[in-house]
Design a protein around this motif. Structure first.
Motif, PDB file in Angstrom:
ATOM      1  N   LEU A   1       0.831  -1.198   0.000  1.00  0.00           N
ATOM      2  CA  LEU A   1       0.000   0.000   0.000  1.00  0.00           C
ATOM      3  C   LEU A   1       0.868   1.252   0.000  1.00  0.00           C
ATOM      4  O   LEU A   1       0.561   2.241  -0.680  1.00  0.00           O
ATOM      5  CB  LEU A   1      -0.913  -0.028   1.233  1.00  0.00           C
ATOM      6  N   ALA A   2       1.980   1.198   0.740  1.00  0.00           N
ATOM      7  CA  ALA A   2       2.867   2.355   0.843  1.00  0.00           C
ATOM      8  C   ALA A   2       3.476   2.728  -0.497  1.00  0.00           C
ATOM      9  O   ALA A   2       3.675   3.912  -0.787  1.00  0.00           O
ATOM     10  CB  ALA A   2       3.967   2.079   1.861  1.00  0.00           C
ATOM     11  N   TYR A   3       3.807   1.732  -1.329  1.00  0.00           N
ATOM     12  CA  TYR A   3       4.347   2.031  -2.656  1.00  0.00           C
ATOM     13  C   TYR A   3       3.405   2.958  -3.418  1.00  0.00           C
ATOM     14  O   TYR A   3       3.823   3.961  -3.998  1.00  0.00           O
ATOM     15  CB  TYR A   3       4.530   0.740  -3.455  1.00  0.00           C
ATOM     16  N   LYS A   4       2.128   2.622  -3.429  1.00  0.00           N
ATOM     17  CA  LYS A   4       1.159   3.404  -4.197  1.00  0.00           C
ATOM     18  C   LYS A   4       0.929   4.777  -3.577  1.00  0.00           C
ATOM     19  O   LYS A   4       0.886   5.791  -4.276  1.00  0.00           O
ATOM     20  CB  LYS A   4      -0.150   2.629  -4.302  1.00  0.00           C
ATOM     21  N   VAL A   5       0.779   4.800  -2.270  1.00  0.00           N
ATOM     22  CA  VAL A   5       0.516   6.067  -1.593  1.00  0.00           C
ATOM     23  C   VAL A   5       1.690   7.030  -1.777  1.00  0.00           C
ATOM     24  O   VAL A   5       1.504   8.223  -2.058  1.00  0.00           O
ATOM     25  CB  VAL A   5       0.238   5.818  -0.099  1.00  0.00           C
ATOM     26  N   TRP A   6       2.919   6.509  -1.628  1.00  0.00           N
ATOM     27  CA  TRP A   6       4.088   7.368  -1.768  1.00  0.00           C
ATOM     28  C   TRP A   6       4.285   7.833  -3.198  1.00  0.00           C
ATOM     29  O   TRP A   6       4.438   9.025  -3.462  1.00  0.00           O
ATOM     30  CB  TRP A   6       5.348   6.653  -1.285  1.00  0.00           C
ATOM     31  N   TYR A   7       4.269   6.911  -4.140  1.00  0.00           N
ATOM     32  CA  TYR A   7       4.627   7.294  -5.501  1.00  0.00           C
ATOM     33  C   TYR A   7       3.565   8.147  -6.181  1.00  0.00           C
ATOM     34  O   TYR A   7       3.896   8.995  -7.021  1.00  0.00           O
ATOM     35  CB  TYR A   7       4.964   6.055  -6.337  1.00  0.00           C
ATOM     36  N   PHE A   8       2.310   7.972  -5.835  1.00  0.00           N
ATOM     37  CA  PHE A   8       1.289   8.843  -6.431  1.00  0.00           C
ATOM     38  C   PHE A   8       1.578  10.299  -6.062  1.00  0.00           C
ATOM     39  O   PHE A   8       1.523  11.192  -6.920  1.00  0.00           O
ATOM     40  CB  PHE A   8      -0.104   8.438  -5.957  1.00  0.00           C
TER      41      PHE A   8
END
Length: 625
Positions: free
Chosen positions: A86-93
Motif C-alpha cells: 500500500l505504501a508504494y502506491k501512496v508514496w509514488y502517487f
C-alpha cells in the motif's frame, strides 16, 4: 513463444522535442505518464492513505506476540507486507505528481504527509526486529521448516540475524526511528535549493540566442554546441549559480556526512562505508579495491582526453569540452524514433522481453519532456502492484536516447522482479540495479552501430561507447573516491567547510584527469551539482561495478555459439527475476559474474584502451587528426 509485433499505432512522424519549457497544463496527455494507473483521483489516494495510517496505528497491538508461535509471526509479517504494498502506491502517487511540478505546494504538502506517516510507521514497528531477535534462531528455523508460508521469509529472517550485532534494543531502535524524518532534511533541502528555488541565469550565445542554463538545457548545450566559448559561458553560468550558495551546499552536505556517521556509530559500525555495505553483505574491500584499480588505470582515460583535444583542435581542454561530438554530425534523435530503436535493440533478450518493453512505451510509463517546475534528470520509479514509471527530460540528443534506454532497463528489472518474487524480496538492491540499465545502453549501441550507414555517425557512436566507460566507470569511481574521502573527514573529527570540500574535489579531479585537462576556477565546486552525493550516499560506485558486470554479460550475448548465448540470456533474466532474494554478490555469481576476480574490473580499462585505438584510427583515416 511470444512473437514481437510492433505497435501499429506508433507515431512514425518522429516529432522533435518542444523548443522550450512549457507549463504542465500545456503538455499533451500522450507525452505524460498515466498516474491514474495508481489511483484515479486524489480522493482515492486519500482513502488509501487513511487505510495505511490505520494499519500503522494498529500494528503496535502485535507487540509481544512474535514468540507465541509461527502463526502470530506469519500474521505480523504478512501485515507488514500489506502495508508495504500500500505504501508504494501512496508514496509514488504523491511523489510522482510532485515531480511533475515541484513548485506546487499543495502536492508537496501531500508528499510530506506521506513522509511523516512513514516516520510514524518506523516508530510503530521499532520493536519488531529486537523482539524477533529475542526468539532463538533454531526455534525460528523449526517453525519455517514446518510452515511453508513462514518459509518464504527464511532469507529475510536469517539475514536479520546476520546483522544482529548492529540491531539495537527496542529503546534504541525507537530512538533511531524518531530521528528518521530528520535524516531526510539535507536531501530535501538540497532538492529545494537546487531545483525548486534555483534561478539559473540566461546567457547569450555567439549566435545571439538567449538560453537559460537549466539542467537539461545545459547538458544539451554541452553535447551539441561546437563553439567552445559558448560551452565555457554555459559552464560558468550554470556552476556560478551553485557557487553563489556554495556555503549552503557545504552545510547541507555536512548534514549528510554527520547523519551517516551518527547512524553508523549508533549501530556499532567502524566506518560509514562499512555501515553502507553491510546490509547487502558486500565486503568493504570491493569499494577500496575498485578505487585503487581505477586510480592505477587512468592512463587510458587520460589518453582519450588528449585524443579529444587533438581531434577538436583545441588549444585548451576543459571539463565542459568532454561531451561534444568529435565530428560535425548534426543529428537529432526524436523520441518516437528512439523508442522504436530501443525496442528493436533488445531482440537478443528474446521476443517476450521485447514485447513487454514495447507495451511499457505504449501504456504511458514515461513522462517525456521538460516542463516548468519539473524535476531535473531521469529515473525509473518501481511502483509495486502497478508498473514502473519513468521520468525523462527528453531533448532529442544522443545522450537522452541512451538515458531512455538506461531507465527502461531499470523498468524491465522492476517488472520481472515484481512478478516473480513475493513482496518481501521484490525490491532488488542498488548493487545489482545498474546492471540491466547499463546493459540496455550497450544493446542500443550495438543496434545503432549495426544499422548506422553514415561513417561520421559511426564515429559518434564509437565515441559514445568510450564515453560510456569514462562516464559510467572512471567518473563514477572518481565520485565514489571523493565521497569516501569526505566521509572520512567526519570520521576523523575534521571540519567540513566549502573550501575544504572544494579543495578535496580539486585534488580528486587531478588524480583522475592529470594533465589531460585544463582546470577552471569553478571546476572545484562542481561537486555541488551532483544529486547522488546528497540523496544517495555510497551509491555511485555501483555504476562502475555494474558496468563491469554488464560488459562481462555482453561477451556471452555476442558469442558465436548459440548455446552460449541462450545460457547467458537465461542467467541474465534469472538475475532480474531474482529481485532481492539473495545477497547481490551471490546473485551475480549465479549469473556467472565474480567481482572478486580482478579481471572483471581490470577488463574495463583494457576495453577502453582498445576502443581508443579504434577511434584514433578512424579519425586518422578520415584526416580528422
Amino acid at each position: 513463444m511470444t512473437v514481437f509485433v510492433p505497435d501499429p499505432t506508433l507515431d512514425t512522424t518522429f516529432a522533435s522535442a518542444p523548443g522550450g519549457s512549457r507549463a504542465r497544463a500545456e503538455v499533451p496527455e500522450a507525452e505524460r505518464w498515466n498516474l491514474a494507473d495508481i489511483f484515479p483521483s486524489w480522493e482515492a489516494w486519500k482513502a488509501a492513505f487513511d487505510d495505511l495510517e490505520g494499519r500503522v496505528r494498529g500494528y503496535a497491538t502485535r507487540k509481544g506476540t512474535l514468540a507465541s508461535g509461527p502463526g502470530a509471526l506469519l500474521e505480523a509479517l504478512r501485515e507488514s507486507d500489506t502495508m508495504g504494498q500500500l505504501a508504494y502506491k501512496v508514496w509514488y502517487f504523491a511523489s510522482l505528481a510532485h515531480d511533475e511540478d515541484q513548485r506546487d505546494n499543495a502536492v508537496g504538502a501531500r508528499r510530506q504527509q506521506v513522509q511523516l506517516l512513514f516516520a510514524q510507521w518506523r516508530q510503530a514497528t521499532a520493536w519488531f526486529n529486537p523482539e524477533l531477535l529475542a526468539v532463538p534462531l533454531d526455534t525460528l528455523r523449526a517453525w519455517m521448516d514446518a510452515d511453508a508460508g513462514l518459509a518464504v521469509y527464511r532469507f529475510m529472517i536469517e539475514n536479520l540475524f546476520r546483522q544482529q550485532e548492529h540491531v539495537l534494543d527496542e529503546r534504541g531502535e525507537h530512538l533511531l526511528s524518531l530521528a528518521a524524518q530528520l535524516t531526510r532534511v539535507p536531501d530535501d533541502a538540497y532538492e529545494a535549493l537546487s531545483t525548486a528555488d534555483m534561478r539559473f541565469p540566461t546567457i547569450e550565445l555567439s549566435t545571439g540566442e538567449q538560453v537559460q542554463v537549466t539542467y537539461p538545457r545545459y547538458r544539451a548545450l554541452l553535447a551539441t554546441n561546437r563553439v567552445q566559448a559558448d560551452r565555457a559561458r554555459a559552464f560558468e553560468a550554470h556552476h556560478g549559480a551553485f557557487e553563489a550558495s556554495i556555503n549552503t551546499y557545504a552545510a547541507l552536505y555536512n548534514g549528510v556526512l554527520q547523519r551517516d556517521w551518527y547512524q553508523a556509530r549508533a549501530r556499532g559500525y567502524a566506518t560509514t562505508l562499512e555501515a553502507a555495505l553491510h546490509g547487502d553483505n558486500i565486503p568493504v574491500a570491493v569499494v577500496e579495491n575498485l578505487i585503487a584499480s581505477a586510480r592505477a588505470n587512468v592512463g587510458a582515460f587520460q589518453r582519450y582526453e588528449k585524443l579529444r583535444r587533438r581531434a577538436l583542435k583545441l588549444d585548451t581542454y576543459h571539463l565542459y569540452d568532454g561531451s561534444i561530438p568529435l565530428v560535425d554530425f548534426r543529428e537529432h534523435y526524436p523520441y518516437e524514433q528512439v523508442v522504436a530503436w530501443i525496442v528493436e535493440s533488445v531482440a537478443p533478450l528474446g521476443p517476450t522481453y521485447q514485447q513487454r518493453l514495447a507495451d511499457g512505451f505504449a501504456r504511458r510509463w514515461v513522462d517525456i519532456y521538460e516542463n516548468d517546475g519539473k524535476r531535473s534528470g531521469a529515473y525509473s520509479a518501481p511502483v509495486y502492484g502497478v508498473h514502473p514509471y519513468v521520468l525523462m527530460n527528453y531533448n532529442d540528443t544522443l545522450d537522452a536516447a541512451f538515458t531512455l534506454a538506461h531507465e527502461m532497463g531499470h523498468s524491465m528489472h522492476t517488472v520481472l522482479s515484481h512478478e516473480r518474487q513475493p513482496f518481501v524480496y521484490s525490491d532488488y538492491t542498488i548493487f545489482v540495479a545498474e546492471v540491466p540499465s547499463t546493459l540496455s545502453e550497450a544493446l542500443l549501441l550495438d543496434y545503432r552501430l549495426a544499422h548506422a550507414t553514415d561513417p561520421l555517425e559511426r564515429i559518434v557512436l564509437l565515441q559514445h561507447a568510450i564515453d560510456g566507460i569514462t562516464g559510467t566507470f572512471f567518473t563514477q569511481v572518481m565520485f565514489a573516491d571523493w565521497e569516501l574521502q569526505a566521509h572520512r573527514l567526519v570520521e576523523a573529527g575534521e571540519p567540513v567547510t566549502a573550501d575544504g570540500l572544494s579543495a578535496l574535489y580539486d585534488q580528486t579531479l587531478r588524480a583522475y584527469h592529470g594533465d589531460a585537462i585544463d582546470y577552471d576556477a569553478l571546476s572545484r565546486v562542481t561537486w555541488a551539482r551532483i544529486p547522488h552525493f546528497f540523496g544517495s550516499p555510497y551509491y555511485v560506485y555501483q555504476y562502475a561495478t555494474c558496468y563491469a558486470t554488464s560488459a562481462r554479460l555482453l561477451v556471452g550475448l555476442r558469442d558465436g555459439d548459440p548455446a552460449v548465448r541462450e545460457a547467458t540470456i537465461a542467467r541474465y533474466l534469472e538475475l532480474l527475476a531474482a529481485g532481492g532474494s539473495d545477497y547481490p554478490m551471490a546473485l551475480l555469481q549465479q549469473a556467472g559474474i565474480d567481482l572478486a576476480e580482478p579481471s572483471t574490473v581490470g577488463a574495463v580499462a583494457t576495453l577502453l584502451d582498445t576502443l581508443v585505438d579504434q577511434l584514433e584510427e578512424a579519425l586518422g583515416t578520415r584526416g580528422l587528426l
